[in-house]
Design a protein around this motif. Structure first.
Motif, PDB file in Angstrom:
ATOM      1  N   ALA A  16       0.830  -1.210   0.000  1.00 57.46           N
ATOM      2  CA  ALA A  16       0.000   0.000   0.000  1.00 57.46           C
ATOM      3  C   ALA A  16       0.862   1.256   0.000  1.00 57.46           C
ATOM      4  CB  ALA A  16      -0.945  -0.007   1.198  1.00 57.46           C
ATOM      5  N   GLU A  17       1.938   1.251   0.764  1.00 58.15           N
ATOM      6  CA  GLU A  17       2.833   2.414   0.809  1.00 58.15           C
ATOM      7  C   GLU A  17       3.532   2.626  -0.534  1.00 58.15           C
ATOM      8  OE1 GLU A  17       6.834   3.843   3.124  1.00 58.15           O
ATOM      9  OE2 GLU A  17       5.335   2.727   4.268  1.00 58.15           O
ATOM     10  N   LEU A  18       4.020   1.550  -1.122  1.00 61.08           N
ATOM     11  CA  LEU A  18       4.710   1.654  -2.407  1.00 61.08           C
ATOM     12  C   LEU A  18       3.766   2.098  -3.523  1.00 61.08           C
ATOM     13  CD1 LEU A  18       6.994  -1.476  -2.159  1.00 61.08           C
ATOM     14  CD2 LEU A  18       7.748   0.912  -2.214  1.00 61.08           C
ATOM     15  N   ARG A  19       2.497   1.719  -3.419  1.00 64.62           N
ATOM     16  CA  ARG A  19       1.533   2.108  -4.454  1.00 64.62           C
ATOM     17  C   ARG A  19       1.219   3.608  -4.437  1.00 64.62           C
ATOM     18  NH1 ARG A  19      -1.257  -1.922  -7.319  1.00 64.62           N
ATOM     19  NH2 ARG A  19      -2.925  -0.445  -7.641  1.00 64.62           N
ATOM     20  N   LEU A  20       1.712   4.334  -3.423  1.00 67.36           N
ATOM     21  CA  LEU A  20       1.536   5.789  -3.384  1.00 67.36           C
ATOM     22  C   LEU A  20       2.492   6.506  -4.343  1.00 67.36           C
ATOM     23  CD1 LEU A  20       1.080   6.321   0.467  1.00 67.36           C
ATOM     24  CD2 LEU A  20      -0.695   6.270  -1.315  1.00 67.36           C
ATOM     25  N   GLU A  21       3.521   5.801  -4.809  1.00 70.45           N
ATOM     26  CA  GLU A  21       4.444   6.407  -5.773  1.00 70.45           C
ATOM     27  C   GLU A  21       3.682   6.767  -7.047  1.00 70.45           C
ATOM     28  OE1 GLU A  21       7.968   4.192  -6.708  1.00 70.45           O
ATOM     29  OE2 GLU A  21       8.536   3.970  -4.597  1.00 70.45           O
ATOM     30  N   PRO A  22       4.075   7.854  -7.722  1.00 66.09           N
ATOM     31  CA  PRO A  22       3.390   8.211  -8.976  1.00 66.09           C
ATOM     32  C   PRO A  22       3.632   7.164 -10.057  1.00 66.09           C
ATOM     33  CG  PRO A  22       5.305   9.628  -8.619  1.00 66.09           C
ATOM     34  CD  PRO A  22       5.149   8.789  -7.390  1.00 66.09           C
ATOM     35  N   VAL A  23       2.678   7.064 -10.961  1.00 63.29           N
ATOM     36  CA  VAL A  23       2.811   6.166 -12.103  1.00 63.29           C
ATOM     37  C   VAL A  23       3.779   6.810 -13.085  1.00 63.29           C
ATOM     38  CG1 VAL A  23       1.573   5.142 -14.048  1.00 63.29           C
ATOM     39  CG2 VAL A  23       0.535   5.166 -11.774  1.00 63.29           C
ATOM     40  N   SER A  24       4.725   6.023 -13.567  1.00 66.38           N
ATOM     41  CA  SER A  24       5.734   6.520 -14.499  1.00 66.38           C
ATOM     42  C   SER A  24       5.336   6.203 -15.929  1.00 66.38           C
ATOM     43  CB  SER A  24       7.088   5.885 -14.168  1.00 66.38           C
ATOM     44  OG  SER A  24       6.992   4.481 -14.263  1.00 66.38           O
ATOM     45  N   LYS A  25       6.187   6.602 -16.871  1.00 67.70           N
ATOM     46  CA  LYS A  25       5.947   6.253 -18.265  1.00 67.70           C
ATOM     47  C   LYS A  25       7.264   5.837 -18.888  1.00 67.70           C
ATOM     48  CE  LYS A  25       6.769  10.169 -21.058  1.00 67.70           C
ATOM     49  NZ  LYS A  25       6.686  11.210 -21.835  1.00 67.70           N
ATOM     50  N   VAL A  26       7.167   4.969 -19.892  1.00 67.79           N
ATOM     51  CA  VAL A  26       8.341   4.510 -20.622  1.00 67.79           C
ATOM     52  C   VAL A  26       8.149   4.852 -22.093  1.00 67.79           C
ATOM     53  CG1 VAL A  26       7.458   2.154 -20.960  1.00 67.79           C
ATOM     54  CG2 VAL A  26       9.929   2.592 -20.995  1.00 67.79           C
ATOM     55  N   ALA A  27       9.229   5.327 -22.723  1.00 65.56           N
ATOM     56  CA  ALA A  27       9.205   5.654 -24.148  1.00 65.56           C
ATOM     57  C   ALA A  27      10.378   4.969 -24.832  1.00 65.56           C
ATOM     58  CB  ALA A  27       9.279   7.165 -24.355  1.00 65.56           C
ATOM     59  N   PHE A  28      10.108   4.421 -26.002  1.00 67.50           N
ATOM     60  CA  PHE A  28      11.122   3.763 -26.822  1.00 67.50           C
ATOM     61  C   PHE A  28      11.260   4.553 -28.115  1.00 67.50           C
ATOM     62  CE2 PHE A  28       8.848   0.613 -24.346  1.00 67.50           C
ATOM     63  CZ  PHE A  28       9.850  -0.167 -23.792  1.00 67.50           C
TER      64      PHE A  28
END
Length: 162
Positions: A97-109
């Motif tokens: 639950a604590e780790l899920r507070l991190e923002p969602v990132s994005k990946v680009a290729f």
């Protein structure tokens, strides 16, 4: 090294079209992503389903295709911590639950032809400083991308395990 992004370039002996297929076709992804990885129709706005292991079917983990310009650029949001990841690392429900507070990132290729090779630049960003996901990404992407290169150049995956 930035504390909010992962930026990596690898040169792969392939055409942009072959590399694009390796990044977007499920059967090809499974060859270099150890039987797991993303699945989508890769249209902008589409869901990216994810399989966390060869034994699990791809499922919606909240990822979305942001850009898809064959065979030059692909970008999508990255999954957050999922229950399967917590199981792998033995995290408690509270830790997850604590780790899920991190923002969602994005990946680009980004795929750039360079002679008989393609420079594949992977920019994975949007992390908070001190992100646990970024720490995992920094260890995981080089192995995964090395396997991609090896599969495309030799038709055989790397064997990392014993």
């Amino acid at each position: 090294m930035s504390d909010t992004q992962f930026d990596y370039v690898i040169y792969i002996r392939a055409t942009p079209e072959v590399l694009w297929r390796a990044l977007t076709e499920r059967a090809e992804i499974e060859r270099w992503f150890d039987g797991s990885g993303p699945e989508s129709d890769w249209a902008v706005g589409s869901t990216v389903r994810w399989s966390m292991s060869p034994r699990t079917a791809p499922r919606d983990a909240g990822q979305v295709v942001l850009e898809a310009e064959a065979p030059r650029r692909l970008a999508y949001t990255w999954h957050n911590y999922e229950p399967e990841i917590a199981e792998m690392f033995g995290w408690s429900a509270e830790q997850l639950a604590e780790l899920r507070l991190e923002p969602v990132s994005k990946v680009a290729f980004d795929l750039v032809p360079v002679g008989e090779a393609v420079a594949l630049r992977v920019l994975h960003d949007g992390f908070a400083p001190g992100s646990e996901m970024l720490a995992s990404i920094r260890e995981g992407w080089p192995m995964i991308l090395s396997n991609l290169k090896t599969v495309l150049e030799t038709d055989e995956p790397l064997r990392f395990g014993a």
